[in-house]
Design an enzyme around this catalytic site. Structure first.
Site, PDB file in Angstrom:
ATOM      1  N   GLY A 204       0.802  -1.219   0.000  1.00 25.95           N
ATOM      2  CA  GLY A 204       0.000   0.000   0.000  1.00 25.95           C
ATOM      3  C   GLY A 204       0.833   1.265   0.000  1.00 25.95           C
ATOM      4  N   GLY A 206      -1.169   4.680  -0.303  1.00 26.36           N
ATOM      5  CA  GLY A 206      -2.009   5.835  -0.042  1.00 26.36           C
ATOM      6  C   GLY A 206      -2.279   6.107   1.421  1.00 26.36           C
ATOM      7  N   GLU A 207      -2.241   5.080   2.255  1.00 22.05           N
ATOM      8  CA  GLU A 207      -2.632   5.243   3.653  1.00 22.05           C
ATOM      9  C   GLU A 207      -1.491   5.197   4.671  1.00 22.05           C
ATOM     10  OE1 GLU A 207      -5.666   2.123   4.002  1.00 22.05           O
ATOM     11  OE2 GLU A 207      -7.145   3.726   4.045  1.00 22.05           O
TER      12      GLU A 207
END
Length: 251
Positions: A204, A206-207
């Site tokens: 991931g 984006g977070e």
């Protein structure tokens, strides 16, 4: 984000409710947030780890390196410390430097922040953030850096100002006239380092970085002042109350 990622034999994790589903934690309808739950959980976990480092008289980087159980986490934190480029002593040092390490959607993130605290007003200004992340193979490095920068800046909001207040059971903040979002003038110097790990599939992007901001700023405030802030957002009033607590004479 509540799972303990450190080699600490005596610990317990307790979870009650959730942010959605058949047994929510509260009756209010809520929607998705960037890294829901992880932000608040890591704020608690990394604040506690920092308290333990301070109690042991250890600096926050070496203490974490000694107890982190994952090689990727160790390498990520070492990268952040190298990029930060300054020695970090056991807190509080009055320099305003904080550390946090998190794992979100498969990506390890280590952040080191430097803050300035105005003791009279209680205002916290984040001056610099160095963020390293191991997100496996990086397909688009520039895009990954921009996502990390965006998460850090968005994190300034929930750390310093964003809050929905209630009065007599009614919501006070119904629009953006009183609900404060991060401003351009708040943006600190930001450096993002991507840890090379092409042997791992892409993780991931984006977070992950936002999950560090609550703890890294709170830990930096403690390093600057010796006061712990346990309630987000760290509004000037809450910072001043924390400062007042450490000024009280001991009984």
């Amino acid at each position: 984000g509540s799972e303990l990622r450190y080699r600490i034999p005596h610990h317990r994790e307790v979870s009650r409710g959730g942010w959605q589903g058949p047994q929510p934690a509260h009756p209010l309808a809520v929607g998705a947030w960037r890294a829901p739950s992880a932000n608040t959980n890591y704020f608690a976990v990394e604040s506690q780890i920092d308290r333990m480092a301070a109690a042991a008289g250890a600096d926050p980087v070496s203490y974490r390196l000694e107890h982190l159980a994952d090689d990727r986490a160790v390498r990520t934190l070492r990268t952040a410390a190298e990029r930060f480029g300054e020695a970090i002593g056991p807190a509080p040092t009055s320099r305003g430097i904080g550390v946090a390490v998190t794992l979100e959607v498969g990506t390890w993130v280590a952040a080191i922040a430097q803050v300035d605290v105005d003791r009279e007003s209680g205002t916290v200004r984040v001056e610099r953030v160095v963020c390293a992340q191991d997100m496996g193979e990086v397909i688009n490095p520039r895009g990954a850096v921009l996502q990390a920068e965006g998460g850090l800046i968005m994190g300034l909001g929930y750390v310093l100002a964003e809050e929905v207040r209630f009065e007599g059971g009614a919501i006070v903040d119904e629009n953006f006239g009183s609900y404060r979002l991060p401003r351009f003038s708040w943006v600190p110097e930001i450096e993002v380092a991507l840890v090379d790990n092409p042997g791992l599939a892409p993780q991931g992007g984006g977070e992950p970085s936002i999950t560090t901001m609550g703890a890294v700023v709170a830990n930096a405030v403690y390093d600057a002042t010796g006061a712990r802030v346990y309630h987000l957002p760290m509004t000037p009033a809450r910072v001043k109350r924390a400062l007042a607590e450490i000024s009280k004479p001991s009984s």
